[in-house]
Write an enzyme that holds these catalytic residues in place. Structure first.
Site, PDB file in Angstrom:
ATOM      1  N   GLY A  60      32.405  11.752  18.584  1.00  0.00           N
ATOM      2  CA  GLY A  60      33.538  12.447  18.026  1.00  0.00           C
ATOM      3  C   GLY A  60      34.071  11.371  16.835  1.00  0.00           C
ATOM      4  N   PHE A  61      35.194  11.688  16.206  1.00  0.00           N
ATOM      5  CA  PHE A  61      35.725  10.972  15.281  1.00  0.00           C
ATOM      6  C   PHE A  61      36.179   9.716  15.489  1.00  0.00           C
ATOM      7  CE2 PHE A  61      40.172  10.410  13.373  1.00  0.00           C
ATOM      8  CZ  PHE A  61      39.879   9.703  12.489  1.00  0.00           C
ATOM      9  N   ILE A  62      36.919   9.605  16.624  1.00  0.00           N
ATOM     10  CA  ILE A  62      37.674   8.410  17.051  1.00  0.00           C
ATOM     11  C   ILE A  62      36.517   7.585  17.812  1.00  0.00           C
ATOM     12  CG2 ILE A  62      39.432   7.176  18.515  1.00  0.00           C
ATOM     13  CD1 ILE A  62      41.333   9.542  17.939  1.00  0.00           C
TER      14      ILE A  62
ATOM     15  N   ASP B 205      27.995  12.392  25.006  1.00  0.00           N
ATOM     16  CA  ASP B 205      28.803  13.482  24.088  1.00  0.00           C
ATOM     17  C   ASP B 205      27.785  14.784  24.174  1.00  0.00           C
ATOM     18  OD1 ASP B 205      31.054  13.086  21.445  1.00  0.00           O
ATOM     19  OD2 ASP B 205      30.049  14.973  21.864  1.00  0.00           O
TER      20      ASP B 205
ATOM     21  N   GLY C  52      31.991  17.027  18.675  1.00  0.00           N
ATOM     22  CA  GLY C  52      31.524  15.787  18.035  1.00  0.00           C
ATOM     23  C   GLY C  52      30.197  16.181  17.125  1.00  0.00           C
TER      24      GLY C  52
ATOM     25  N   LEU D 110      37.192   9.427  26.079  1.00  0.00           N
ATOM     26  CA  LEU D 110      37.697  10.064  24.984  1.00  0.00           C
ATOM     27  C   LEU D 110      37.303  11.608  25.141  1.00  0.00           C
ATOM     28  CD1 LEU D 110      37.116   7.176  23.702  1.00  0.00           C
ATOM     29  CD2 LEU D 110      37.769   8.363  21.684  1.00  0.00           C
TER      30      LEU D 110
ATOM     31  N   TYR E 127      47.547  22.119  26.770  1.00  0.00           N
ATOM     32  CA  TYR E 127      46.828  20.567  26.198  1.00  0.00           C
ATOM     33  C   TYR E 127      47.689  19.629  26.800  1.00  0.00           C
ATOM     34  CZ  TYR E 127      44.823  17.134  23.515  1.00  0.00           C
ATOM     35  OH  TYR E 127      44.168  15.948  22.931  1.00  0.00           O
TER      36      TYR E 127
ATOM     37  N   LYS F  13      46.553  16.854  29.873  1.00  0.00           N
ATOM     38  CA  LYS F  13      46.425  15.468  29.627  1.00  0.00           C
ATOM     39  C   LYS F  13      47.541  14.614  30.549  1.00  0.00           C
ATOM     40  CE  LYS F  13      43.914  13.707  27.215  1.00  0.00           C
ATOM     41  NZ  LYS F  13      42.460  13.255  27.157  1.00  0.00           N
TER      42      LYS F  13
END
Ligand code: UDP
Length: 322
Positions: A13-15, A34, A39, A79, A152, A156
């Site tokens: 993914g991005f981060i 992943d 991603g 993540l 969401y 979390k």
């Protein structure tokens, strides 16, 4: 001495992909898992040739796969999760499953092998509280369960509570990071994130779509600053069992962000205001302001976001142009 071994779930993914890169630069051996749901393999393709890099394309919901990967590492950066307001609204069930069950599987296996877990959480946790800046111990204010967005934050929060319980009851070393809006190259606007959406619209000469009246604010941090801070926390023994806000505390309205993107990209796009209802459907709730209090992470590791918003926006423009 053998290199420390990191497992990055959601590492394509991005981060996650920036984190994998930064860990390799810090002499870690990195294994990414992943399922490429949000991603992209392109994000890690350049790491493929590195001896210190391995990847598995699979889901964190596979208990056996995760048990083996976790056994083989020293630290897990977790993540893998549903990401983006649009994605969560459109894939509510899947988001709940990945966020709750995925984290449960990671924590169970980490506890079996006593491996450290750095859990990625979110500023969404604070909900629509208007008591900015948000401190880690602040109350959370969420809307009704019928508003999809809040599921969401709830999932979390379950993740955080599970991780804290493993620390309290089993002495499993965990660290929780609550990411505020994080931006940079490779982030896609496909799942809702505002900056890559604005940049893409500006570069194509399409209207820049500001939702609501654009007076809502956010603080945008560079992914480079954020991954640096996360690694700092992972390496800080005092941080175990603690929760940290991470991001930037420089606030900007979304309307100003649209103007900045337009200016820095030299675009002739017009800025268009779109009612929330049209953008997200009926009954959507947005937060007016979202600002982290960063004093805790500053005190623990001397974290200081270095990249200015202009530089962040420019890096996204250059990446998209390329
Ligand atoms: N937003 C916008 N136009 C877009 C996408 C998002 O005006 O095309 C707004 C969105 O309503 C919110 C802010 O930008 O007020 C940040 O949205 P994002 O989804 O990036 O992150 P979050 O709401 O989770 O902070």
């Amino acid at each position: 001495m053998a290199k420390p071994r990191a497992l990055v779930t959601g590492g394509a993914g991005f981060i996650g992909s920036h984190l994998a890169e930064a860990l390799i630069a810090k002499d870690y051996h990195v294994h990414v898992i992943d399922d490429l749901s949000t991603g992209s393999f392109d994000n890690i393709a350049h790491l493929e040739k590195d001896d210190c890099f391995e990847y598995t394309i699979d889901t964190v919901l596979d208990t056996r796969v995760m048990d083996k990967l976790i056994k083989d590492c020293d630290v897990i950066f977790h993540l893998a999760a549903a990401v983006g307001v649009n994605y969560v609204i459109e894939n509510q069930l899947r988001s709940i499953q990945v966020n709750v069950k995925g984290t449960e599987i990671v924590l169970e296996a980490a506890n079996r092998w006593k491996r450290k877990v750095v859990l990625f959480s979110t500023s969404e946790i604070y909900g629509k509280s208007e008591d900015v800046p948000f401190k880690e111990e602040d109350d959370r204010i969420l809307g009704p369960t019928t508003v999809t967005r809040w599921s969401y934050a709830v999932t979390k929060a379950i993740d955080e509570i599970m991780a804290l319980a493993y620390w309290r009851e089993k002495k499993l070393p965990i660290v929780i990071v609550r990411c505020f809006n994080t931006c940079g190259p490779r982030q896609t606007g496909q799942y809702g994130m505002v900056l890559p959406r604005f940049v893409k619209q500006a570069l194509l000469g399409n209207p820049i779509t500001v939702y609501g009246d654009g007076s809502q604010t956010r603080c945008f941090a560079s992914v480079y600053d954020v991954v640096g801070g996360v690694i700092g926390l992972a390496e800080c023994n005092r941080a175990i069992g603690e929760i940290f806000n991470i991001g930037s505390d420089v606030e900007i309205t979304i309307k100003e962000l649209a103007e900045k993107v337009k200016h820095l990209s030299g675009s002739s796009s017009k800025i268009e205001f779109i009612p929330y209802e049209k953008a997200y459907g009926r009954g959507f709730e947005d937060m007016r302001r979202r600002v982290p209090d960063l004093s805790k992470i500053r005190a623990y590791i001397g974290y200081e976001p270095r990249m200015s918003l202009d530089d962040i926006v420019m890096s996204v423009i250059e990446h998209m142009r390329a």
